[in-house]
Design an enzyme around this catalytic site. Sequence first.
Site, PDB file in Angstrom:
ATOM      1  N   LEU A  66       0.829  -1.205   0.000  1.00  0.00           N
ATOM      2  CA  LEU A  66       0.000   0.000   0.000  1.00  0.00           C
ATOM      3  C   LEU A  66       0.865   1.258   0.000  1.00  0.00           C
ATOM      4  CD1 LEU A  66      -2.494  -1.493   2.572  1.00  0.00           C
ATOM      5  CD2 LEU A  66      -3.054  -0.927   0.194  1.00  0.00           C
ATOM      6  N   THR A  97       6.297   0.707   1.515  1.00  0.00           N
ATOM      7  CA  THR A  97       7.353   1.567   2.059  1.00  0.00           C
ATOM      8  C   THR A  97       6.684   2.585   2.959  1.00  0.00           C
ATOM      9  OG1 THR A  97       8.615   1.325   0.028  1.00  0.00           O
ATOM     10  CG2 THR A  97       9.251   3.112   1.489  1.00  0.00           C
ATOM     11  N   LYS A 172      15.532   0.709   3.709  1.00  0.00           N
ATOM     12  CA  LYS A 172      14.856   1.152   2.473  1.00  0.00           C
ATOM     13  C   LYS A 172      14.960   2.685   2.328  1.00  0.00           C
ATOM     14  CE  LYS A 172      11.862   1.250  -0.973  1.00  0.00           C
ATOM     15  NZ  LYS A 172      12.228   0.903  -2.324  1.00  0.00           N
ATOM     16  N   LYS A 247       7.316  10.885  -0.810  1.00  0.00           N
ATOM     17  CA  LYS A 247       6.965  10.248   0.477  1.00  0.00           C
ATOM     18  C   LYS A 247       8.203   9.582   1.072  1.00  0.00           C
ATOM     19  CE  LYS A 247       5.759   6.178   0.303  1.00  0.00           C
ATOM     20  NZ  LYS A 247       5.379   4.780   0.189  1.00  0.00           N
TER      21      LYS A 247
HETATM   22  P1  NAD Z   1       0.114   2.245  -6.428  1.00  0.00           P
HETATM   23  O1  NAD Z   1      -0.500   3.545  -6.045  1.00  0.00           O
HETATM   24  O2  NAD Z   1       0.265   1.887  -7.868  1.00  0.00           O
HETATM   25  O3  NAD Z   1      -0.667   1.028  -5.703  1.00  0.00           O
HETATM   26  C1  NAD Z   1      -1.281   1.106  -4.458  1.00  0.00           C
HETATM   27  C2  NAD Z   1      -2.614   0.348  -4.546  1.00  0.00           C
HETATM   28  O4  NAD Z   1      -3.191   0.279  -3.243  1.00  0.00           O
HETATM   29  C3  NAD Z   1      -3.631   1.029  -5.452  1.00  0.00           C
HETATM   30  O5  NAD Z   1      -4.068   0.103  -6.442  1.00  0.00           O
HETATM   31  C4  NAD Z   1      -4.756   1.438  -4.504  1.00  0.00           C
HETATM   32  O6  NAD Z   1      -6.049   1.363  -5.099  1.00  0.00           O
HETATM   33  C5  NAD Z   1      -4.597   0.410  -3.407  1.00  0.00           C
HETATM   34  N1  NAD Z   1      -5.172   0.799  -2.110  1.00  0.00           N
HETATM   35  C6  NAD Z   1      -5.017   1.980  -1.452  1.00  0.00           C
HETATM   36  N2  NAD Z   1      -5.689   1.942  -0.276  1.00  0.00           N
HETATM   37  C7  NAD Z   1      -6.251   0.710  -0.200  1.00  0.00           C
HETATM   38  C8  NAD Z   1      -7.064   0.070   0.781  1.00  0.00           C
HETATM   39  N3  NAD Z   1      -7.409   0.667   1.917  1.00  0.00           N
HETATM   40  N4  NAD Z   1      -7.487  -1.197   0.541  1.00  0.00           N
HETATM   41  C9  NAD Z   1      -7.142  -1.821  -0.618  1.00  0.00           C
HETATM   42  N5  NAD Z   1      -6.370  -1.269  -1.581  1.00  0.00           N
HETATM   43  C10 NAD Z   1      -5.940  -0.010  -1.372  1.00  0.00           C
HETATM   44  O7  NAD Z   1       1.547   2.209  -5.709  1.00  0.00           O
HETATM   45  P2  NAD Z   1       2.804   1.248  -6.049  1.00  0.00           P
HETATM   46  O8  NAD Z   1       3.707   1.934  -6.996  1.00  0.00           O
HETATM   47  O9  NAD Z   1       2.312  -0.124  -6.318  1.00  0.00           O
HETATM   48  O10 NAD Z   1       3.536   1.298  -4.629  1.00  0.00           O
HETATM   49  C11 NAD Z   1       3.076   0.546  -3.505  1.00  0.00           C
HETATM   50  C12 NAD Z   1       4.137   0.631  -2.417  1.00  0.00           C
HETATM   51  O11 NAD Z   1       5.376   0.107  -2.928  1.00  0.00           O
HETATM   52  C13 NAD Z   1       4.444   2.064  -1.964  1.00  0.00           C
HETATM   53  O12 NAD Z   1       4.642   2.065  -0.585  1.00  0.00           O
HETATM   54  C14 NAD Z   1       5.709   2.409  -2.730  1.00  0.00           C
HETATM   55  O13 NAD Z   1       6.467   3.413  -2.081  1.00  0.00           O
HETATM   56  C15 NAD Z   1       6.404   1.068  -2.782  1.00  0.00           C
HETATM   57  N6  NAD Z   1       7.357   0.859  -3.886  1.00  0.00           N
HETATM   58  C16 NAD Z   1       7.007   1.196  -5.177  1.00  0.00           C
HETATM   59  C17 NAD Z   1       7.926   0.973  -6.199  1.00  0.00           C
HETATM   60  C18 NAD Z   1       7.607   1.321  -7.643  1.00  0.00           C
HETATM   61  O14 NAD Z   1       8.532   1.278  -8.484  1.00  0.00           O
HETATM   62  N7  NAD Z   1       6.364   1.643  -7.974  1.00  0.00           N
HETATM   63  C19 NAD Z   1       9.167   0.388  -5.920  1.00  0.00           C
HETATM   64  C20 NAD Z   1       9.470   0.027  -4.625  1.00  0.00           C
HETATM   65  C21 NAD Z   1       8.548   0.265  -3.602  1.00  0.00           C
END
Ligand code: NAD
Length: 304
Positions: A66, A97, A172, A247
């Site tokens: 999330l 994260t 991280k 963030k």
């Molecule tokens: P994203 O916004 O694409 O995905 C988050 C998902 O969570 C969304 O689909 C949203 O609808 C869902 N969501 C939000 N609240 C919710 C709830 N209460 N119940 C159910 N679903 C809910 O984000 P992302 O890029 O997938 O990143 C997710 C995490 O991974 C973050 O913490 C980010 O910092 C970390 N991260 C991302 C990357 C990257 O390259 N995108 C790399 C490493 C780490």
Amino acid sequence: MSSTIAFIGLGNMGGSMAANLVKAGYSVRAYDLSPAALNQAQAAGCYAASSALDCISSAQTVITMLTSGEIVEQLYLHDPGLFNQLSPTTLVIDCSTIAPQNSQHLAQCAAAKKLRCIDAPVSGGTAGAAAATLTFICGGEADDVALAKPILLSMGQQVFHAGGAGAGQIAKACNNMLLAIQMAGTAEALQMGVNSGLDASTLSEIMHNSSGNNWVLDKYNPYPGVMPQAPASHQYQPGFMVKLMLKDLAIAMQTAQHSRSDTPLGLHAQQLFEQLQSSHPDYGDKDFSSIQRLYQPPQTNSRG
Ligand code: NAD
């Protein structure tokens, strides 16, 4: 494999991670607030749950991916308060994260319910999530990390145990502060070369094979057209959104404050990404490699 895994948060990262668990033979119950994300997970072989509570029913393991600590705490502790519904010994793996303090609070609340809980943020980006080559950086009890390891290795290639609860998030934060600095530095060097008449691909190749080489030049070049697969060659579609990098930089700056560390380059990177986000209403949702646009002369910065 009979083990059932609940997976909540099927965005840019979580969607591919849940699909890789299915490929590895796990039965995956998936949930996301976004119907489109849920449909994709269903197409990948997950059971599409109707709510977070439906998602965790009969699961021995719960994974969350999330966007923020507030959302993670809300889901587990408040509404719907999954910790009150899970059976003791359920393994909770939070891959989001979030701030180390959020993860430590979660671990304390989990221990009070006799749940097993680790923080396991990832590195490797959306390409790593799709290819199951992520690196997991864990914090928590060694036994719980060991229990999670085979599951994590279905979505990645490396699992590190950084220390107690929250230690995965601290590692991280260090990593992503360095990534932000590398991304900004690489964009800056590329633009100086291009402004001086060099070709971006040629310069990238030179630096990739010289002492300036880094992960960004290797896998995530920010200059449009240099790497066909990189977000820079796709109008900076994420990928990893600028708002998520901001963030992470806020978490890094908090971590610096708590540990009385001097982080002038981290602070400057944070200011650059803030400047990028405020330069255009859409930029928060663009990939973080769009920092390249800050450096481009005005007549060229509409490309890519
Ligand atoms: P994203 O916004 O694409 O995905 C988050 C998902 O969570 C969304 O689909 C949203 O609808 C869902 N969501 C939000 N609240 C919710 C709830 N209460 N119940 C159910 N679903 C809910 O984000 P992302 O890029 O997938 O990143 C997710 C995490 O991974 C973050 O913490 C980010 O910092 C970390 N991260 C991302 C990357 C990257 O390259 N995108 C790399 C490493 C780490």
